[in-house]
Scaffold this motif. Sequence first.
Motif, PDB file in Angstrom:
ATOM      1  N   GLY A   1       0.764  -1.229   0.000  1.00  0.00           N
ATOM      2  CA  GLY A   1       0.000   0.000   0.000  1.00  0.00           C
ATOM      3  C   GLY A   1       0.797   1.281   0.000  1.00  0.00           C
ATOM      4  O   GLY A   1       0.243   2.361   0.162  1.00  0.00           O
ATOM      5  N   TYR A   2       2.096   1.195  -0.187  1.00  0.00           N
ATOM      6  CA  TYR A   2       2.912   2.417  -0.304  1.00  0.00           C
ATOM      7  C   TYR A   2       4.076   2.119  -1.232  1.00  0.00           C
ATOM      8  O   TYR A   2       4.296   0.978  -1.646  1.00  0.00           O
ATOM      9  CB  TYR A   2       3.386   2.925   1.065  1.00  0.00           C
ATOM     10  CG  TYR A   2       4.282   1.969   1.842  1.00  0.00           C
ATOM     11  CD1 TYR A   2       5.668   2.082   1.798  1.00  0.00           C
ATOM     12  CD2 TYR A   2       3.739   0.963   2.654  1.00  0.00           C
ATOM     13  CE1 TYR A   2       6.484   1.223   2.512  1.00  0.00           C
ATOM     14  CE2 TYR A   2       4.546   0.113   3.382  1.00  0.00           C
ATOM     15  CZ  TYR A   2       5.927   0.241   3.311  1.00  0.00           C
ATOM     16  OH  TYR A   2       6.736  -0.612   4.025  1.00  0.00           O
ATOM     17  N   ASP A   3       4.828   3.157  -1.586  1.00  0.00           N
ATOM     18  CA  ASP A   3       5.843   3.016  -2.630  1.00  0.00           C
ATOM     19  C   ASP A   3       7.116   2.334  -2.137  1.00  0.00           C
ATOM     20  O   ASP A   3       7.586   2.576  -1.016  1.00  0.00           O
ATOM     21  CB  ASP A   3       6.211   4.393  -3.193  1.00  0.00           C
ATOM     22  CG  ASP A   3       5.082   4.999  -4.010  1.00  0.00           C
ATOM     23  OD1 ASP A   3       4.243   4.220  -4.520  1.00  0.00           O
ATOM     24  OD2 ASP A   3       5.035   6.244  -4.135  1.00  0.00           O
ATOM     25  N   LEU A   4       7.679   1.521  -2.987  1.00  0.00           N
ATOM     26  CA  LEU A   4       8.978   0.909  -2.751  1.00  0.00           C
ATOM     27  C   LEU A   4      10.059   1.977  -2.863  1.00  0.00           C
ATOM     28  O   LEU A   4       9.970   2.882  -3.684  1.00  0.00           O
ATOM     29  CB  LEU A   4       9.212  -0.187  -3.795  1.00  0.00           C
ATOM     30  CG  LEU A   4      10.540  -0.936  -3.761  1.00  0.00           C
ATOM     31  CD1 LEU A   4      10.678  -1.732  -2.472  1.00  0.00           C
ATOM     32  CD2 LEU A   4      10.626  -1.865  -4.984  1.00  0.00           C
ATOM     33  N   GLY A   5      11.087   1.878  -2.034  1.00  0.00           N
ATOM     34  CA  GLY A   5      12.169   2.849  -2.095  1.00  0.00           C
ATOM     35  C   GLY A   5      13.194   2.575  -1.023  1.00  0.00           C
ATOM     36  O   GLY A   5      13.261   1.467  -0.468  1.00  0.00           O
ATOM     37  N   VAL A   6      13.991   3.570  -0.720  1.00  0.00           N
ATOM     38  CA  VAL A   6      14.938   3.452   0.390  1.00  0.00           C
ATOM     39  C   VAL A   6      14.133   3.312   1.677  1.00  0.00           C
ATOM     40  O   VAL A   6      13.235   4.123   1.925  1.00  0.00           O
ATOM     41  CB  VAL A   6      15.842   4.695   0.459  1.00  0.00           C
ATOM     42  CG1 VAL A   6      16.718   4.661   1.713  1.00  0.00           C
ATOM     43  CG2 VAL A   6      16.705   4.793  -0.798  1.00  0.00           C
ATOM     44  N   PRO A   7      14.401   2.312   2.506  1.00  0.00           N
ATOM     45  CA  PRO A   7      13.639   2.177   3.758  1.00  0.00           C
ATOM     46  C   PRO A   7      13.950   3.316   4.725  1.00  0.00           C
ATOM     47  O   PRO A   7      15.069   3.431   5.205  1.00  0.00           O
ATOM     48  CB  PRO A   7      14.098   0.821   4.316  1.00  0.00           C
ATOM     49  CG  PRO A   7      15.413   0.549   3.665  1.00  0.00           C
ATOM     50  CD  PRO A   7      15.362   1.201   2.322  1.00  0.00           C
ATOM     51  N   ARG A   8      12.954   4.153   4.981  1.00  0.00           N
ATOM     52  CA  ARG A   8      13.147   5.302   5.869  1.00  0.00           C
ATOM     53  C   ARG A   8      12.758   5.008   7.316  1.00  0.00           C
ATOM     54  O   ARG A   8      13.109   5.770   8.215  1.00  0.00           O
ATOM     55  CB  ARG A   8      12.317   6.490   5.361  1.00  0.00           C
ATOM     56  CG  ARG A   8      12.618   6.893   3.927  1.00  0.00           C
ATOM     57  CD  ARG A   8      14.023   7.416   3.755  1.00  0.00           C
ATOM     58  NE  ARG A   8      14.283   7.862   2.384  1.00  0.00           N
ATOM     59  CZ  ARG A   8      15.473   8.264   1.938  1.00  0.00           C
ATOM     60  NH1 ARG A   8      16.508   8.269   2.766  1.00  0.00           N
ATOM     61  NH2 ARG A   8      15.633   8.633   0.674  1.00  0.00           N
ATOM     62  N   THR A   9      12.009   3.924   7.528  1.00  0.00           N
ATOM     63  CA  THR A   9      11.581   3.540   8.875  1.00  0.00           C
ATOM     64  C   THR A   9      11.839   2.045   9.059  1.00  0.00           C
ATOM     65  O   THR A   9      12.026   1.297   8.094  1.00  0.00           O
ATOM     66  CB  THR A   9      10.081   3.808   9.081  1.00  0.00           C
ATOM     67  OG1 THR A   9       9.330   2.934   8.212  1.00  0.00           O
ATOM     68  CG2 THR A   9       9.725   5.259   8.794  1.00  0.00           C
ATOM     69  N   PHE A  10      11.805   1.611  10.312  1.00  0.00           N
ATOM     70  CA  PHE A  10      11.989   0.192  10.579  1.00  0.00           C
ATOM     71  C   PHE A  10      10.838  -0.628   9.987  1.00  0.00           C
ATOM     72  O   PHE A  10      11.034  -1.751   9.551  1.00  0.00           O
ATOM     73  CB  PHE A  10      12.086  -0.049  12.083  1.00  0.00           C
ATOM     74  CG  PHE A  10      13.485   0.125  12.637  1.00  0.00           C
ATOM     75  CD1 PHE A  10      14.421   0.887  11.975  1.00  0.00           C
ATOM     76  CD2 PHE A  10      13.851  -0.487  13.819  1.00  0.00           C
ATOM     77  CE1 PHE A  10      15.701   1.052  12.475  1.00  0.00           C
ATOM     78  CE2 PHE A  10      15.132  -0.342  14.329  1.00  0.00           C
ATOM     79  CZ  PHE A  10      16.060   0.426  13.659  1.00  0.00           C
ATOM     80  N   LYS A  11       9.637  -0.055   9.973  1.00  0.00           N
ATOM     81  CA  LYS A  11       8.507  -0.772   9.380  1.00  0.00           C
ATOM     82  C   LYS A  11       8.755  -1.020   7.893  1.00  0.00           C
ATOM     83  O   LYS A  11       8.550  -2.133   7.381  1.00  0.00           O
ATOM     84  CB  LYS A  11       7.203   0.003   9.557  1.00  0.00           C
ATOM     85  CG  LYS A  11       5.980  -0.706   8.941  1.00  0.00           C
ATOM     86  CD  LYS A  11       4.731   0.141   9.004  1.00  0.00           C
ATOM     87  CE  LYS A  11       3.533  -0.604   8.446  1.00  0.00           C
ATOM     88  NZ  LYS A  11       3.736  -1.063   7.039  1.00  0.00           N
ATOM     89  N   ALA A  12       9.211   0.021   7.205  1.00  0.00           N
ATOM     90  CA  ALA A  12       9.503  -0.126   5.781  1.00  0.00           C
ATOM     91  C   ALA A  12      10.652  -1.106   5.570  1.00  0.00           C
ATOM     92  O   ALA A  12      10.632  -1.904   4.623  1.00  0.00           O
ATOM     93  CB  ALA A  12       9.838   1.227   5.174  1.00  0.00           C
ATOM     94  N   LEU A  13      11.645  -1.057   6.439  1.00  0.00           N
ATOM     95  CA  LEU A  13      12.762  -1.991   6.348  1.00  0.00           C
ATOM     96  C   LEU A  13      12.276  -3.429   6.442  1.00  0.00           C
ATOM     97  O   LEU A  13      12.654  -4.284   5.644  1.00  0.00           O
ATOM     98  CB  LEU A  13      13.764  -1.702   7.465  1.00  0.00           C
ATOM     99  CG  LEU A  13      14.895  -2.718   7.661  1.00  0.00           C
ATOM    100  CD1 LEU A  13      15.736  -2.845   6.401  1.00  0.00           C
ATOM    101  CD2 LEU A  13      15.752  -2.320   8.862  1.00  0.00           C
TER     102      LEU A  13
END
Length: 291
Positions: free
Chosen positions: A31-43
């Motif tokens: 539900g959000y864009d792939l990219g550089v992980p900016r948060t631990f959740k994204a990581l």
Amino acid sequence: MPVNANVYIWMTRKDLVDDPKYKSEFRSKYGYDLGVPRTFKALRDMAEFFHSKGIYGFAPFTKAWEGATAEAIFMFESFGTSPLSVQNDKVIVTLDEKRAVEAINFYKELLKFAPPGALDMGHSERIAAFNQGKVFTMFQWPVYVPEHETPGNSVVAGKIIYSAPPSGPVKRVAIRGCWVLAMPIASKNKQAAVEFAYWWSSRETGEKLIPVGFTPARADLLLNPNYNKDRPWFKAIFDSMRNAVARPRFSRYSEASQIIRENWLAAISGKLTPEEAVKKMKKELNELVRK
């Protein structure tokens, strides 16, 4: 006086986050864009995603060396707690058990997406895995970055985005180990020492040393557009230094480091439960600072 900016920076595969197919599939699932992980959740999400594609999502540092201590402190601080702090010139134990357990459990989650042998990875193993194109993202010390950017030795040379580490649930941190110049109070050559320190830390000297591998600590060098063209990790170093955290500095640090490292590794490997390891770490650190 800092002369070499040795601090955690983050490396992410540009070729993977720019891939249209991966971008579409990731957004559809998370539900959000792939990219550089900016948060631990994204990581965590991105590590899971690429692991499902046959690419290891994350490469840890788990050798029983100082690097594992730095990794533990990085995680603890990101969750808002410090093993040791200095208050009124006195070293005290300040580890919050609940937050420390949360940090360990999150790291254990990341290990699910790491390469085989994830519990015995040091610099050489991490560098090799990343250079072979097997890893999506990980931290690195600046001194090792040129190994990733050497064509012929690395299939990902020129395909890496450098940034500050992702932000934990409480804050963004980067472990530092800056090399510094200091002058003993008992020095009999104070003026010469001062002049040498100013010479070594000057912009002019930095400009001469950078081409032979020096990592500067000066903002006017780290942010210089001419250097950023060939050394994009310089800007990441500058950004990481904004949230840099030092390991505790006191006379018995080597013993403290061993306590933190041994209990951290016992927890992430399953030899002890996170709760047991944190209680043991805290008990042993309290015994140490009372000596």
